[in-house]
Write an enzyme that holds these catalytic residues in place. Structure first.
Site, PDB file in Angstrom:
ATOM      1  NE  ARG A  48     -64.019  64.948   4.129  1.00  0.00           N
ATOM      2  CZ  ARG A  48     -64.123  64.171   5.177  1.00  0.00           C
ATOM      3  NH1 ARG A  48     -65.320  63.899   5.689  1.00  0.00           N
ATOM      4  NH2 ARG A  48     -63.079  63.642   5.755  1.00  0.00           N
ATOM      5  N   GLY A  49     -63.670  62.205   1.829  1.00  0.00           N
ATOM      6  CA  GLY A  49     -63.417  61.019   2.642  1.00  0.00           C
ATOM      7  C   GLY A  49     -63.183  59.862   1.694  1.00  0.00           C
ATOM      8  CB  ALA A  50     -60.290  57.591   1.263  1.00  0.00           C
ATOM      9  NE  ARG A  85     -59.541  65.424  -3.572  1.00  0.00           N
ATOM     10  CZ  ARG A  85     -59.920  65.265  -2.292  1.00  0.00           C
ATOM     11  NH1 ARG A  85     -61.186  65.241  -1.981  1.00  0.00           N
ATOM     12  NH2 ARG A  85     -59.021  65.155  -1.344  1.00  0.00           N
ATOM     13  CD  GLN A 188     -60.571  68.327   5.792  1.00  0.00           C
ATOM     14  OE1 GLN A 188     -59.730  68.838   6.541  1.00  0.00           O
ATOM     15  NE2 GLN A 188     -60.348  68.159   4.510  1.00  0.00           N
ATOM     16  CG  ASP A 229     -56.809  60.018   1.577  1.00  0.00           C
ATOM     17  OD1 ASP A 229     -56.522  60.373   2.738  1.00  0.00           O
ATOM     18  OD2 ASP A 229     -57.870  60.344   1.012  1.00  0.00           O
TER      19      ASP A 229
END
Lengths: 345, 345
Positions: A48-50, A85, A188, A229
């Site tokens: 995860r993480g843009a 996503r 997170q 994001d």
């Protein structure tokens, strides 16, 4: 080089991601052998993480091409990855750039895609360092900062966006302290950011999301720094849910609220925040964690993954191309960011 | 009569409290046989909620007097009880009122204290109903509301403060929906408020604390309603940490932010919020819950139990004596509230 590798390619084009759902208690890599595994890893937030999602989009297409590099198959793979996503602009862009590379590749599309993904990762690390230096220049000696969610190496594959700025400020001796929110519901901040901060030796304090406004009111922090994001043409910014509340508190108490994101996170095709699609996630993420339930069974839940902070509340947006300031329409355009993240002529 | 009895007295002057740390998974009563058990139950939050703490303060003094009703012993018991939760105005007032009753009692101070505590509990239930009716009058048909922490029967012994208003509005057919925050770190919203709402058949939705600002921005709620732990003379209000952030979001989006609290929660001796002592709780409440840890060991934590919302952000404060509106100095005084919660002449 980051101390943490959220994504690695072993000999034989074996793509592995560090399973972030198991951190901080366990470091385990998961092999993504095919497109199904890639999509599952994204959907379940193992990766995860843009910005890192941009890389995984590119690597995911390379994995798909290693099985079947025909045009229809690659387009189906692209659609499947993007659908995991829907709010993440970087993910879609990584996939689209890979599709274009495959379309132009002569003879060995899979080889071209692996090479593209690897070069993309190298470029990401360089961009993170550029953003970190620019962002750190906005802090004053002795500043303490508050950050939200995870925006470090685990989120980008480089040194991070907001957390990269914090790391650079620490390395420069400017930063006095970093406060990190827990970041419910997926925690997170508590799980990943605190782990990274402690690994890096940065003085760090965790707080419940509920305590952020009073922390800011107390004068203990001199800036709030988060990632993004998706950033609309007018500066409205979608980021991890909870960001908007932090921006309101920062504005109320007159401290800078900074967004740090690579140019791929900008989406000039979105005129403003209302055009950004917001992903709603499963209700069972609320009222419990990791198998422990603390709310009664059968209740409903409101669980948006992101919120939108109006550009007017954002003091500056730091990208690898420079720093944009309000009003954002012009200052973002001046960075040379056009639809699809390509540099304008 | 509430469906839930957070505190009960069984034959033989046996004081028991429902252990709220075990809810919603288990309903277990704990016998408070002496002053040590009373203090432990308060400190560990087996019994919590500002108005209910007032009752437990009174009942705790009755328990102490049943063992030793001498003046020095009762004063020591009073100090011990008050020291468990320094921010809670109701707790100290319940204890002080009991001390005064004991001082005036002829012959049987223990009997006088049990009688006083029982009458106090009856009066609390009446006050809750009065507040609920007043507060519900501020809502419009079809309104959905957002609440924070737990302010229901479990918090007051009556029908509740903020949640009492929500219940009365539901009973009157005015309320369309109640949203409840999880309320990190102790999750009273997820554990207790959702449990009460579902018991009462009120349509309810849980959200992470991080999602409150975007919920408000979305237009889904028409008011925010919370309780209070201490209200200064100028209307500044200490309440469960996270309240201040909700007030900022409500103000930004122009919806009412309502505080509901009995007159005993007002502390006219505090000129403003800066004079309210804020309790900081153990750091291990952050980064985990119920034995599950999700943050790495060894990190620091910022864990205030309360924050202070400036009176200027509060649309109205509802007490059993009436509704105060800004500017609060005059409107609170007009309710006849003087130091120690006694009615002014």
């Amino acid at each position: 080089m980051a101390e943490v590798e959220p994504l690695r390619v072993l000999p034989g084009r074996r793509l592995e991601v560090l399973d972030q759902t198991l951190l901080p208690s366990e470091e385990r890599y998961v092999h993504l052998a095919g497109i199904e595994a890639v999509c599952e890893a994204i959907r379940s937030l193992r990766v995860r993480g843009a910005p890192l999602l941009g890389l995984i989009g590119a690597y995911g297409m390379a994995v798909a091409a290693s099985t079947d590099a025909s045009g229809p198959e690659l387009r189906a793979a692209a659609e499947a990855i993007i659908a995991t996503r829907p709010t993440a602009a970087d993910l879609a862009k990584g996939v689209h750039r890979a599709l274009a590379v495959a379309g132009e590749a002569a003879g060995d599309p899979a080889g071209a895609l692996w090479k593209f993904a690897s070069e993309f990762a190298r470029q990401r690390a360089v961009e993170d360092r550029a953003m970190a230096a620019l962002g750190a220049s906005l802090l004053r000696p002795g500043d303490a900062v508050l950050t939200h969610c995870n925006t470090g190496a685990l989120a980008t594959g480089g040194i991070g966006t907001a957390l990269g700025v914090i790391r650079a400020a620490h390395e420069a001796g400017v930063l006095s302290h970093c406060y990190a929110t827990e970041t419910r519901p997926l925690l997170q901040g508590a799980r990943l950011t605190m782990w990274e901060l402690m690994k890096l030796g940065i003085p760090a304090t965790l707080l419940p999301d509920t305590a952020a406004a009073t922390l800011i009111a107390s004068g203990r922090v001199q800036a709030v720094i988060t990632g993004a994001d998706r950033i609309a043409a007018n500066g409205d910014t979608a980021n991890k849910v909870g960001t908007y509340g932090l921006a309101l508190a920062a504005a109320r108490h007159g401290i800078p609220f900074l967004i740090v994101a690579p140019s791929t996170t900008f989406d000039p095709a979105c005129p403003d925040g209302s055009a950004i699609p917001i992903e709603f996630r499963a209700g069972d993420e609320v009222g419990g964690f990791a198998g422990v339930r603390w709310s009664p069974a059968g209740g409903g839940a409101f669980n948006p993954a992101f919120d939108v902070t109006p550009g007017a509340l954002i003091t500056a947006i730091v990208s690898e191309r420079g720093i944009a300031r309000p009003p954002y329409g012009d200052s973002i355009a001046a960075l040379g960011i056009a639809p699809e993240g390509r540099r304008t002529p």
